[in-house]
Scaffold this motif. Structure first.
Motif, PDB file in Angstrom:
ATOM      1  N   GLU A 268     -10.768   1.655  -0.587  1.00 30.04           N
ATOM      2  CA  GLU A 268      -9.941   0.542  -0.105  1.00 30.04           C
ATOM      3  C   GLU A 268      -9.784   0.579   1.403  1.00 30.04           C
ATOM      4  O   GLU A 268      -9.893  -0.455   2.079  1.00 30.04           O
ATOM      5  CB  GLU A 268      -8.569   0.578  -0.781  1.00 30.04           C
ATOM      6  N   PHE A 301       3.096  -4.507   1.691  1.00 31.28           N
ATOM      7  CA  PHE A 301       2.431  -3.676   0.686  1.00 31.28           C
ATOM      8  C   PHE A 301       3.211  -2.402   0.379  1.00 31.28           C
ATOM      9  O   PHE A 301       3.045  -1.807  -0.690  1.00 31.28           O
ATOM     10  CB  PHE A 301       1.023  -3.332   1.189  1.00 31.28           C
ATOM     11  N   GLN A 386      -1.326 -11.590  -1.841  1.00 33.44           N
ATOM     12  CA  GLN A 386      -0.215 -10.644  -1.956  1.00 33.44           C
ATOM     13  C   GLN A 386       0.051 -10.256  -3.408  1.00 33.44           C
ATOM     14  O   GLN A 386       0.263  -9.088  -3.731  1.00 33.44           O
ATOM     15  CB  GLN A 386       1.057 -11.255  -1.356  1.00 33.44           C
ATOM     16  N   ASP A 389      -2.707  -8.058  -4.785  1.00 29.84           N
ATOM     17  CA  ASP A 389      -2.667  -6.758  -4.120  1.00 29.84           C
ATOM     18  C   ASP A 389      -1.570  -5.891  -4.730  1.00 29.84           C
ATOM     19  O   ASP A 389      -1.765  -4.699  -5.007  1.00 29.84           O
ATOM     20  CB  ASP A 389      -2.413  -6.955  -2.625  1.00 29.84           C
ATOM     21  N   TYR A 416     -14.265  -3.568  -4.529  1.00 33.17           N
ATOM     22  CA  TYR A 416     -14.114  -3.647  -3.075  1.00 33.17           C
ATOM     23  C   TYR A 416     -15.453  -3.824  -2.368  1.00 33.17           C
ATOM     24  O   TYR A 416     -15.574  -4.628  -1.445  1.00 33.17           O
ATOM     25  CB  TYR A 416     -13.427  -2.385  -2.550  1.00 33.17           C
ATOM     26  N   LEU A 446      -9.745  -7.854  -4.014  1.00 29.36           N
ATOM     27  CA  LEU A 446      -8.476  -7.379  -4.555  1.00 29.36           C
ATOM     28  C   LEU A 446      -8.168  -8.028  -5.901  1.00 29.36           C
ATOM     29  O   LEU A 446      -7.674  -7.366  -6.821  1.00 29.36           O
ATOM     30  CB  LEU A 446      -7.351  -7.656  -3.557  1.00 29.36           C
TER      31      LEU A 446
END
Length: 471
Positions: A268, A301, A386, A389, A416, A446
């Motif tokens: 990541e 995050f 968002q 994620d 990824y 993601l």
């Protein structure tokens, strides 16, 4: 006193089977909120270094950035690997097995030492590697000065992760927050003294920053270790007793579970590093805007990341006591909290993006207008990813609570690097969507990983992830 009796007395707050949704919600929130703030504080450590390196001048900041770019991916791999202590101690807590907890923590320290011995020779080649990559030799030499000292932080920093995992297993996350905030203060003071030669001390510049980093991690390790060894709830575990006695099965178990975690983190981090390289080819304004949007997304995050750590503990404890219903509630509670918060942050990014990015770039300066426009656009796209994620990080941590790390690692690397990065390149360069395309590629990667990981947790029984519980 027998070990089983000691375990019973040492774990007075051990969760009970049959916990309702509201109780699970309260327990998860109480466990997670100090971890969330501690993660933000951990970011503040790095931000302090960057800020004070900037005070030294552009060359020092550039050299420090090169050093950090080389150090952090390898360090985060190590952090992920020793992070296996969390699910292993949580499962042992669920079984009320004090011996296993003590041995896992002890072998976690062994793993930290082994990883430091492995990573240090690689990190010390920074000047050679950057020479191959065509970096400015002067900057590479200054980055090497930093790394030569900073490698000494590996053992204490990974030792902090071991103890943080142990404390989190027993819901003692507030002390983690207090010590991390203390680390931020220690780091700022030692940076100020050593980097700039204040109060009669020598001006060491980047070397001073590296020494400050080492001292800060030693402080945090010492503080956590003192707490664990002296607090009446934890000293019964005797985590350092017969420290030099090997326990090879548990040592191998840490690496069996932890190595895939480390590689997942590395994948990541690598994706976002590659995205920064792609953005850099588009121009200075695009790269600056990317940095601003990514900083905002990274801050948001921290909430699902903290909830994910809590999910590992809660799922792991339920797994250890063979409580399938507890696993279900623990995983989905963290998932709902994480995605719920990210939905709110997504709305904020979409509605107030221009206001948020103006906190980073002065809108009164004409030369900032393009970067501000790009940053607001990227932040709106960040709002779109968002939720996914947050979903992928919580799901990954919930699976870690079941010691399921190898298949999630493969899913992450595939998503990824074989979905996210190619889509970013295709949209950004082939279809000429530029920065917007690159950010949409990140969102695609993601989202792909989130669907796979959430689906794997949802199908955990059919996939045989609970076979040890059913046995």
């Amino acid at each position: 006193m027998s070990d089983n009796v000691a375990a019973a007395r040492a774990t007075p707050q051990s969760p009970k089977a049959g916990t309702g949704w509201s109780a699970e919600l309260r327990a998860t929130f109480a466990l997670a909120w100090p971890l969330v703030i501690a993660q933000v504080a951990q970011n503040a450590l790095q931000a302090t270094d960057v800020l004070m390196m900037g005070w030294l001048g552009p060359e020092a900041l550039a050299a420090g950035t090169l050093a950090s770019s080389f150090l952090m991916p390898l360090f985060l791999f190590g952090v992920g690997a020793v992070g296996a202590v969390a699910p292993l101690t949580a499962q042992a807590r669920g079984r009320r097995d004090i011996k296993a907890i003590r041995r896992v923590v002890r072998q976690g320290f062994w793993a930290a030492i082994a990883l430091a011995l492995l990573l240090t020779p690689i990190l010390l080649q920074i000047r050679t590697v950057y020479g191959w990559l065509g970096q400015d030799p002067v900057l590479a030499a200054r980055a090497e000065e930093y790394i030569q000292i900073a490698v000494l932080m590996l053992v204490p920093a990974m030792g902090v992760i071991v103890l943080r995992s142990f404390l989190s297993t027993f819901d003692s996350t507030r002390i983690i927050l207090v010590i991390t905030l203390g680390g931020v203060i220690v780091n700022a003071i030692t940076n100020y003294l050593l980097m700039f030669g204040n109060f009669g001390l020598p001006r060491l510049e980047l070397r001073g920053a590296a020494i400050a980093t080492v001292l800060t991690n030693l402080f945090m390790l010492g503080a956590m270790l003192t707490y664990v060894l002296r607090h009446r709830r934890f000293k019964r575990f005797n985590i350092l007793i017969r420290f030099w006695k090997p326990d090879w099965p548990r040592f191998r178990e840490i690496f069996r579970i932890g190595t895939p975690i480390g590689l997942t983190v590395l994948a990541e981090v690598g994706l976002f590093a590659a995205a920064a390289i792609l953005m850099g080819r588009l121009g200075t304004d695009e790269l600056a805007a990317h940095a601003v949007a990514l900083q905002c997304a990274s801050l948001a995050f921290m909430v699902p990341l903290g909830l994910g750590i809590a999910a590992t503990v809660r799922v792991g404890v339920a797994c250890g006591r063979k409580d399938q219903e507890g696993i279900r509630k623990a995983g989905w509670t963290s998932f709902m909290l994480g995605t719920g918060f990210m939905a709110v942050s997504a709305l904020a990014f979409i509605l107030f993006g221009p206001v948020i990015v103006s906190l980073f770039l002065d809108p009164s300066l004409p030369q900032n207008q393009n970067a501000l426009m790009f940053a607001a656009t990227y932040l709106a796209i960040a709002g779109l990813f968002q939720i996914v994620d947050g979903a992928q990080v919580v799901a990954a941590h919930a699976l870690r609570g079941l010691s399921d790390t190898k298949v999630p690692m493969v899913m992450a690397i595939f998503g990824y690097w074989l979905v996210g990065l190619p889509v970013a390149w295709l949209l950004g360069y082939v279809l000429d969507m530029r920065g917007v395309g690159i950010w949409l590629g990140l969102a695609a990667g993601l989202a792909f990983v989130a669907v796979l990981l959430v689906g794997r947790f949802a199908l955990r029984e059919r996939l045989g992830l609970l076979r040890n519980i059913d046995a």
